[in-house]
Design a protein around this motif. Structure first.
Motif, PDB file in Angstrom:
ATOM      1  N   SER A   1     -24.662 -12.260   0.377  1.00 60.01           N
ATOM      2  CA  SER A   1     -25.946 -12.315  -0.324  1.00 60.01           C
ATOM      3  C   SER A   1     -26.218 -13.701  -0.900  1.00 60.01           C
ATOM      4  CB  SER A   1     -25.982 -11.275  -1.448  1.00 60.01           C
ATOM      5  OG  SER A   1     -25.851  -9.973  -0.930  1.00 60.01           O
TER       6      SER A   1
ATOM      7  N   SER B   1     -29.647 -15.013   0.529  1.00 57.09           N
ATOM      8  CA  SER B   1     -30.738 -15.013  -0.458  1.00 57.09           C
ATOM      9  C   SER B   1     -31.348 -16.406  -0.598  1.00 57.09           C
ATOM     10  CB  SER B   1     -30.244 -14.508  -1.815  1.00 57.09           C
ATOM     11  OG  SER B   1     -29.254 -15.366  -2.363  1.00 57.09           O
TER      12      SER B   1
ATOM     13  N   HIS C   1     -35.961  -9.294   2.551  1.00 59.02           N
ATOM     14  CA  HIS C   1     -35.654  -7.970   2.008  1.00 59.02           C
ATOM     15  C   HIS C   1     -34.156  -7.768   2.130  1.00 59.02           C
ATOM     16  CE1 HIS C   1     -36.980  -3.432   1.836  1.00 59.02           C
ATOM     17  NE2 HIS C   1     -36.050  -3.724   0.954  1.00 59.02           N
ATOM     18  N   ILE C   2     -33.491  -7.540   1.019  1.00 55.66           N
ATOM     19  CA  ILE C   2     -32.053  -7.264   1.004  1.00 55.66           C
ATOM     20  C   ILE C   2     -31.860  -5.771   0.778  1.00 55.66           C
ATOM     21  CG2 ILE C   2     -29.852  -7.679  -0.179  1.00 55.66           C
ATOM     22  CD1 ILE C   2     -30.939 -10.452  -0.944  1.00 55.66           C
TER      23      ILE C   2
ATOM     24  N   ASN D   1     -28.951  -2.990   0.310  1.00 56.94           N
ATOM     25  CA  ASN D   1     -27.534  -2.816  -0.005  1.00 56.94           C
ATOM     26  C   ASN D   1     -27.108  -1.370   0.218  1.00 56.94           C
ATOM     27  OD1 ASN D   1     -27.091  -5.552  -1.030  1.00 56.94           O
ATOM     28  ND2 ASN D   1     -28.402  -4.948  -2.735  1.00 56.94           N
TER      29      ASN D   1
ATOM     30  N   ASN E   1     -27.367  -4.444  -7.223  1.00 58.01           N
ATOM     31  CA  ASN E   1     -28.688  -4.217  -6.632  1.00 58.01           C
ATOM     32  C   ASN E   1     -29.780  -4.386  -7.683  1.00 58.01           C
ATOM     33  OD1 ASN E   1     -30.239  -3.035  -4.179  1.00 58.01           O
ATOM     34  ND2 ASN E   1     -30.930  -1.793  -5.908  1.00 58.01           N
TER      35      ASN E   1
ATOM     36  N   MET F   1     -29.992  -8.136  -8.583  1.00 57.11           N
ATOM     37  CA  MET F   1     -30.675  -8.894  -7.524  1.00 57.11           C
ATOM     38  C   MET F   1     -32.183  -8.678  -7.586  1.00 57.11           C
ATOM     39  SD  MET F   1     -28.501  -8.349  -4.034  1.00 57.11           S
ATOM     40  CE  MET F   1     -26.744  -8.595  -3.939  1.00 57.11           C
ATOM     41  N   ARG F   2     -32.562  -7.448  -7.827  1.00 55.53           N
ATOM     42  CA  ARG F   2     -33.993  -7.109  -7.881  1.00 55.53           C
ATOM     43  C   ARG F   2     -34.690  -7.938  -8.955  1.00 55.53           C
ATOM     44  NH1 ARG F   2     -38.808  -6.145  -6.852  1.00 55.53           N
ATOM     45  NH2 ARG F   2     -39.851  -4.192  -7.325  1.00 55.53           N
TER      46      ARG F   2
ATOM     47  N   VAL G   1     -35.649  -5.914  -2.792  1.00 56.20           N
ATOM     48  CA  VAL G   1     -34.237  -5.511  -2.891  1.00 56.20           C
ATOM     49  C   VAL G   1     -34.169  -4.001  -3.045  1.00 56.20           C
ATOM     50  CG1 VAL G   1     -32.049  -5.785  -4.113  1.00 56.20           C
ATOM     51  CG2 VAL G   1     -33.642  -7.706  -4.022  1.00 56.20           C
TER      52      VAL G   1
ATOM     53  N   ASN H   1     -41.866  -1.858  -2.730  1.00 60.05           N
ATOM     54  CA  ASN H   1     -40.404  -1.982  -2.768  1.00 60.05           C
ATOM     55  C   ASN H   1     -39.796  -0.664  -3.234  1.00 60.05           C
ATOM     56  OD1 ASN H   1     -37.999  -4.103  -2.775  1.00 60.05           O
ATOM     57  ND2 ASN H   1     -37.671  -2.697  -4.492  1.00 60.05           N
TER      58      ASN H   1
ATOM     59  N   ASN I   1     -36.826   0.696  -4.774  1.00 62.75           N
ATOM     60  CA  ASN I   1     -35.682   0.128  -5.493  1.00 62.75           C
ATOM     61  C   ASN I   1     -34.377   0.846  -5.181  1.00 62.75           C
ATOM     62  OD1 ASN I   1     -37.553  -1.511  -6.742  1.00 62.75           O
ATOM     63  ND2 ASN I   1     -37.212  -0.715  -8.804  1.00 62.75           N
TER      64      ASN I   1
END
Length: 252
Positions: free
Chosen positions: A120, A124, A134-135, A137, A164, A167-168, A178, A232, A234
């Protein structure tokens, strides 16, 4: 413009299923994993079946330098990643904390937490430079609750849940989405790996009910990734109908 998805742990299970789904949807792929022979075979199959470009990179996510060297060594065109699927992860053993195998603990922590962070960290920054991304996990129901003898594995997946969320927040101003997807029981190589290749013991985990399969999770990941740019998701928990919690499964 053709989009790119980078999928870690693509040599089996959910990662391999994700590779098929994203290729089906026209994405070019970067596939990573430790077993290069499987990566090459999968890449050739996807290229032939879906006519997409596939780059493979064989390394162990636990090794920080391998992660950096292999990812940063990709040609510039491959760094335009739209979707990162942080799928690489595993469980080792199922012992009470006082009898836990410390080598197993290290493997889980290094793969599930540190490996996710190493990948990441690199990707990122590509996404920030590109202005999109867009990540996704891969968590687990083990990241939402704790079950008997799941101690360290549950701790690593709780860490994924927290990372997560972090990161968001951290990537919010960069417009990068994310998401965490947390599956319940999925019949893949997961239990076989947990029980060090004991196929009979692994099979018993899924006796008496219909678990999820890798394709279920891959399709869910695709649904998340295919939402409009202003949407998104989450956090998403997905379970077999027969499973209510980690330890509450109706077996017929």
């Amino acid at each position: 413009m053709t989009k790119i998805a980078l999928i870690t742990g693509a040599t089996a299970g959910i990662g391999e299923a994700c590779a098929h789904v994203f290729a089906r949807e026209g994405y070019n792929l970067i596939l990573t994993g430790r077993r290069n022979d499987r990566l090459e075979k999968l890449a050739a199959h996807l290229n032939d079946k879906y006519n997409v470009e596939v780059a493979t990179s064989s390394f162990d996510v636990r090794n920080r330098q391998q992660v950096i060297d292999n990812l940063e060594g990709l040609p510039a065109k491959w760094k335009k990643v739209n979707v990162l699927v942080n799928n690489a992860g595993l469980s080792q053993g199922l012992d009470p904390i006082q009898n836990g195998n410390i080598d197993d603990w290290e493997t889980m922590i290094d793969t599930n937490i540190k490996g996710l962070l190493y990948v990441s960290r690199v990707v990122s920054n590509w996404m920030i430079d590109n202005g999109y991304g867009h990540i996704i996990n891969l968590g687990s129901i083990a990241g939402k609750e704790v079950y008997l003898n799941g101690n360290v594995y549950c701790a690593t997946k709780h860490a994924v849940d927290a990372l997560n969320k972090g990161m968001r927040i951290d990537l919010l101003s960069h417009g990068i989405r994310v998401t965490a997807v947390h599956p319940g029981a999925v019949e893949t190589e997961f239990s076989e790996v947990r029980f060090k290749g004991d196929k009979e013991r692994a099979k018993k985990v899924y006796d008496g009910f219909e678990p999820l399969i890798a394709q279920d999770i891959a399709e869910t990941i695709w649904f998340v990734a295919s939402r409009p740019a202003h949407v998104n998701i989450n956090d998403l928990v997905i379970m077999p109908t027969a499973q209510a919690t980690a330890g509450n499964i109706f077996r017929s």
